[in-house]
Design an enzyme around this catalytic site. Sequence first.
Site, PDB file in Angstrom:
ATOM      1  N   SER A 120       0.854  -1.183   0.000  1.00 20.73           N
ATOM      2  CA  SER A 120       0.000   0.000   0.000  1.00 20.73           C
ATOM      3  C   SER A 120       0.887   1.230   0.000  1.00 20.73           C
ATOM      4  O   SER A 120       2.022   1.200   0.501  1.00 20.73           O
ATOM      5  CB  SER A 120      -0.882   0.015   1.249  1.00 20.73           C
ATOM      6  OG  SER A 120      -1.524   1.261   1.427  1.00 20.73           O
ATOM      7  N   TYR A 129      -2.537   0.568   9.923  1.00 25.35           N
ATOM      8  CA  TYR A 129      -2.574  -0.255   8.711  1.00 25.35           C
ATOM      9  C   TYR A 129      -1.286  -0.088   7.907  1.00 25.35           C
ATOM     10  O   TYR A 129      -0.697  -1.062   7.431  1.00 25.35           O
ATOM     11  CB  TYR A 129      -3.783   0.138   7.859  1.00 25.35           C
ATOM     12  CG  TYR A 129      -3.875  -0.595   6.544  1.00 25.35           C
ATOM     13  CD1 TYR A 129      -4.379  -1.890   6.489  1.00 25.35           C
ATOM     14  CD2 TYR A 129      -3.465   0.013   5.353  1.00 25.35           C
ATOM     15  CE1 TYR A 129      -4.470  -2.563   5.280  1.00 25.35           C
ATOM     16  CE2 TYR A 129      -3.549  -0.656   4.146  1.00 25.35           C
ATOM     17  CZ  TYR A 129      -4.060  -1.941   4.111  1.00 25.35           C
ATOM     18  OH  TYR A 129      -4.131  -2.606   2.912  1.00 25.35           O
TER      19      TYR A 129
END
Length: 232
Positions: A139, A152
């Site tokens: 990500s 995250y």
Amino acid sequence: MPVAIITGASKGLGRALAEALAARGWDLVLDARGAGPLEEAAQALAGHGTRVEALPGDVTDAGHRAELVAAARKLGGVDLVVNNAGILGAEPLVPLGSQPLDGFRAALETNVVAPLALLQEALPLLREGPAGAVINVSSDAAVEAYRTWGAYGATKAAVDQLSAVLAVEEPGLRVWWVDPGGMRTDMLAAAEPDEDLSGTPTPEEIAPAFLRLLDRRPASSRYTAAALREAL
């Protein structure tokens, strides 16, 4: 036929990658927590004439991971592992000062520990194949400081480092850790429910970038789907 294990394959990017590989004749072992959506995906993929083993379960469970690799072995081996399954750790996302620690621990277990454990299980078969490969879904939150994405993002930064070390330790494999960028998925909608996703690419639009890796087999490294798409 080559065989791929894909986690989190009932929807989103996992399903889009499964569709793309099935269209190329790959046999598939698919994982997701929800049995119903996973079976629906498997039935749709079977229309390509490919063999599909759909095994509902949680990738944090050692027995389930062993079942995934055993199913791939029955299909002929493991040529590709796609570690796509992941959780946010809080829905919607919150600042680190409010991050539930139990949620962070769960995200670490799902996003970091489980992918490593699955790779440990699959490595003997990956090494046997002529072109073994690993795709770990990363990500941009792994490398950028976005408000509320700290927990995250930390899990994805850990995945990036594990991938980089695995690439050094397993020079006979291709290890690619890929940032797909923003996608119109249930996960992104849950992360930021007030965000307008109408202009965000769908997983189906992103999947071809991942296929380029399989076509060109570039060196083990970190890639972004945006850069790969520009090179298409």
